[in-house]
Enzyme design. Structure first.
Site, PDB file in Angstrom:
ATOM      1  N   GLU A  49       0.880  -1.165   0.000  1.00  0.00           N
ATOM      2  CA  GLU A  49       0.000   0.000   0.000  1.00  0.00           C
ATOM      3  C   GLU A  49       0.919   1.216   0.000  1.00  0.00           C
ATOM      4  O   GLU A  49       1.859   1.267   0.802  1.00  0.00           O
ATOM      5  CB  GLU A  49      -0.886   0.030   1.252  1.00  0.00           C
ATOM      6  N   ARG A 275       6.701 -12.360   9.223  1.00  0.00           N
ATOM      7  CA  ARG A 275       7.370 -11.129   8.861  1.00  0.00           C
ATOM      8  C   ARG A 275       8.672 -11.011   9.637  1.00  0.00           C
ATOM      9  O   ARG A 275       8.900 -11.693  10.625  1.00  0.00           O
ATOM     10  CB  ARG A 275       6.460  -9.938   9.125  1.00  0.00           C
ATOM     11  N   LYS A 285       5.324   0.564  10.415  1.00  0.00           N
ATOM     12  CA  LYS A 285       5.266   1.839   9.700  1.00  0.00           C
ATOM     13  C   LYS A 285       4.821   2.951  10.641  1.00  0.00           C
ATOM     14  O   LYS A 285       5.288   4.076  10.553  1.00  0.00           O
ATOM     15  CB  LYS A 285       4.261   1.740   8.545  1.00  0.00           C
TER      16      LYS A 285
END
Length: 574
Positions: A49, A275, A285
């Site tokens: 994204e 991850r 983020k």
RNA sequence: UGGGGCGUAGCCAAGCGGUAAGGCACUGGUCUUUGGAUCCAGCAUUUCGUAGGUUCGAAUCCUGCCGCCCCAGCCA
């Protein structure tokens, strides 16, 4: 059969097959291939994204997706998952493309946007309505939450769940046409409000949101949710293996429901892996953005950041990052990789490729009292001992030099192989010198200058230069050295896992010494005009990279990583 | 207390019923005009979260228990 298997095993061992160990995703793909699924195609995608900068965790996903495609002669798309205009910006879509390319991967002409599919996605949604699998719901966000139930209690059906197909269709079209306010209605999948998987309790598929999209502008006021857009985008692009991180495991039944309900069969297969987490840094983020916005770091590309742009500026190479991603493996257990592995990868790469330079970080003046006043010798030194092809450079040598402050001690401890009163050391590529006098500031008592003698017989490369001394120092000639700025970096956080304590603000663990600026450093003149981004090994110190801030004229170096240092380790352990 | 995952050395990670790969880190030593690099050696002495069970044989199969992660956004 068993004998055959054993033979295959032995064969691959004999061939010294370094990639002999296959991760679980490759295992799945091998099986799919063996069964003839997807006509033998492997097609993956990297679907960020565009709401922030990529970090080393994304690099793992990029290497995985593009890597698998390459390994199986397949394809990998770059697709922007841009279904939430309020969070997304072109700045990010540009930086992401830049970072993926820099890492060494290429999507060729396959650059896609979920927003390219908005019309098709909308049509799929209408189909779902016509099949009675989706309905328009007028409940508020708050009410939807309440009706959803909890982890242990089932939800309740929305009172709007049984609207007719006609009404749903009319309402949904009106939603698209802009007849309703933001948040007034949503489109929901009609699945099962009692499902133990909360994602299946009539998930929202479309919401009304008046925000200007960075690509479609104001064409739309309804936007599909991730859970609806993602499986269909994968299907539209012919993705065979849709690889995501573990937190989407609970979404897989919904992913499959959307595909099935839209009659896409067989559809892409979603696979989830763990991850990446790294010690001494944060990876979310949200937190990285916070560091940027409150000035804890100087930007997304601050050399202390785990972002791709930060690592690039710090001096990491794509090769080292790819090597790192390969070494950490791919599995399903949540793990935190030790930052020392990343450091190992960049040292290994730069050791082979980086030219050597002598740079004195904290200078201490040395006068060679028996060296002729006006004499200057040009002494040759190899540019990289690991690679003779890189040739030689000349080092000017003269009566007045600088050495590293920490290379001199008036009262040295045992095993201090450097300079001290009366002791001898070799100056790299030059002579053996001996300290004969220590000059101090009369007020502070601080050592300001050393008087040494040099031994003419010991010049590097001369037949009589074989005399051995314990220590070798780097140095620069006072009259020739070029002043530069050097920025030393340490871990951004003091704690191995700054996220560990959810209660406290992660920023209390910020390392106050993560940046140290040295503005009196001196580099040998040969490298005094090094190009932006070029990387060096400063002898006995570490690897350094020319920072973009050098554009103003004065060279600025970032320390990528220090050399391994058994001496300082020894001192610390005392 | 619902569901979905995961637990192999300090950190990653192979292993898929036949007797614990590899890497990082660490520790010795070699070599060295970088206390770097290189090279060599050591590094889970029935041990694979744990307790049982099946089996000639289990990290691998079964059962119970324990621990950790994810899910109640109209974020992705």
């Amino acid at each position: 059969m068993e004998t055959q298997n054993r033979e295959i095993k032995e064969m691959s061992q004999e061939q010294g097959d370094s990639s002999a160990s296959v991760n679980f995703i490759q295992m799945i793909i091998n099986q799919d291939l063996a069964e003839g699924k997807n006509q033998g195609r492997v097609h993956t995608r990297f679907p960020p994204e565009p709401n922030g900068y990529l970090h080393i965790g994304h690099a793992k996903s990029i290497c995985l997706n593009f890597g698998l495609a390459a390994q199986y002669q397949g394809l990998c798309n770059l697709r922007f998952d841009d279904t939430n205009p309020s969070k997304e910006e072109v700045e990010y879509v540009e930086s992401i493309q830049n970072d993926v390319h820099w890492l060494g991967f290429d999507w060729a002409e396959r650059l896609y946007y979920a927003s390219d599919y908005f019309e098709r996605l909308y049509l799929f949604a209408e189909q779902l309505i016509m099949k009675g699998k989706a309905y328009v719901c007028d409940l508020s966000a708050q009410e939807i939450r309440e009706f959803r139930g909890t982890l242990t209690e089932p939800g309740q059906n929305s009172p709007y769940r049984d609207r007719t197909v006609e009404e749903n269709l009319r309402l949904f079209r009106e939603m698209r046409a802009g007849a309703y306010d933001d948040g007034a209605r949503v489109l929901r999948g009609k699945i099962d409000m009692a499902s133990p998987n909360l994602n299946m309790r009539d998930p929202v598929l479309y919401r009304i949101q008046r925000a200007t999209h960075h690509r479609t502008g104001d064409d739309w006021c309804i936007y599909p949710m991730y859970d609806f857009a993602h499986p269909l985008s994968d299907a539209i692009e012919g993705i065979t293996h849709s690889i995501w991180t573990l937190e989407f495991e609970n979404h897989r039944p919904l992913y499959d429901w959307v595909l099935e309900s839209c009659d896409i069969n067989p559809g892409p297969q979603q696979i989830e892996f763990a991850r990446l987490n790294l010690t001494y840094t944060v990876m979310s983020k949200r937190k990285l953005r916070q560091l940027v916005e409150d000035g804890s770091v100087k930007g997304w590309d601050d050399p202390r950041m785990p972002t791709i742009s930060g690592l690039r500026r710090r001096g990491y190479t794509p090769e080292a990052i790819r090597d790192f991603c390969e070494r950490i493996g791919v599995a399903k257990s949540n793990s935190t990789v030790d930052i020392s592995l990343l450091e190992h990868c960049i040292r290994e790469d730069l050791n082979q490729r980086a030219p050597r330079a002598m740079c004195v970080l904290r200078p201490l003046k040395v006068v060679l009292v028996n060296y002729p006043e006006d004499q200057v010798e040009m002494l040759p030194g190899e540019i990289n001992p690991e690679d003779p092809n890189m040739g030689m450079r000349d080092l000017p040598f003269s009566r007045e030099l600088y050495i590293e402050q920490e290379d001199f001690m008036e009262n040295p401890p045992k095993k201090f192989f450097r300079l001290s009163p009366g002791s001898e050391v070799r100056l790299k590529h030059a002579y053996i010198i001996k300290c004969v006098d220590v000059i101090k500031d009369s007020v502070t008592g601080e050592v300001t200058e050393l008087h040494c003698t040099y031994d003419l017989e010991t010049k590097s490369g001369m037949p009589s230069s074989g005399r051995k001394v314990k220590g070798t120092l780097h140095w620069v000639s006072a009259a020739h050295a070029v002043p530069v700025e050097v920025r030393l970096y340490e871990n951004l956080f003091l704690k191995e896992n700054p996220d560990e304590d959810q209660e406290e603000d992660f920023k209390v663990n910020l390392n106050p010494n993560s940046l140290e600026v040295l503005d009196k450093a001196l580099i040998e003149p040969f490298w005094g005009r090094a190009a932006l981004g070029s990387k060096f090994q400063f002898l006995r110190q570490g690897y350094f990279c020319v920072d973009p801030d050098s554009a103003s004229g004065r060279l600025v170096f970032n320390r990528v990583v220090s050399l391994k240092d058994t001496w300082s380790k020894l001192m610390k352990s005392k």
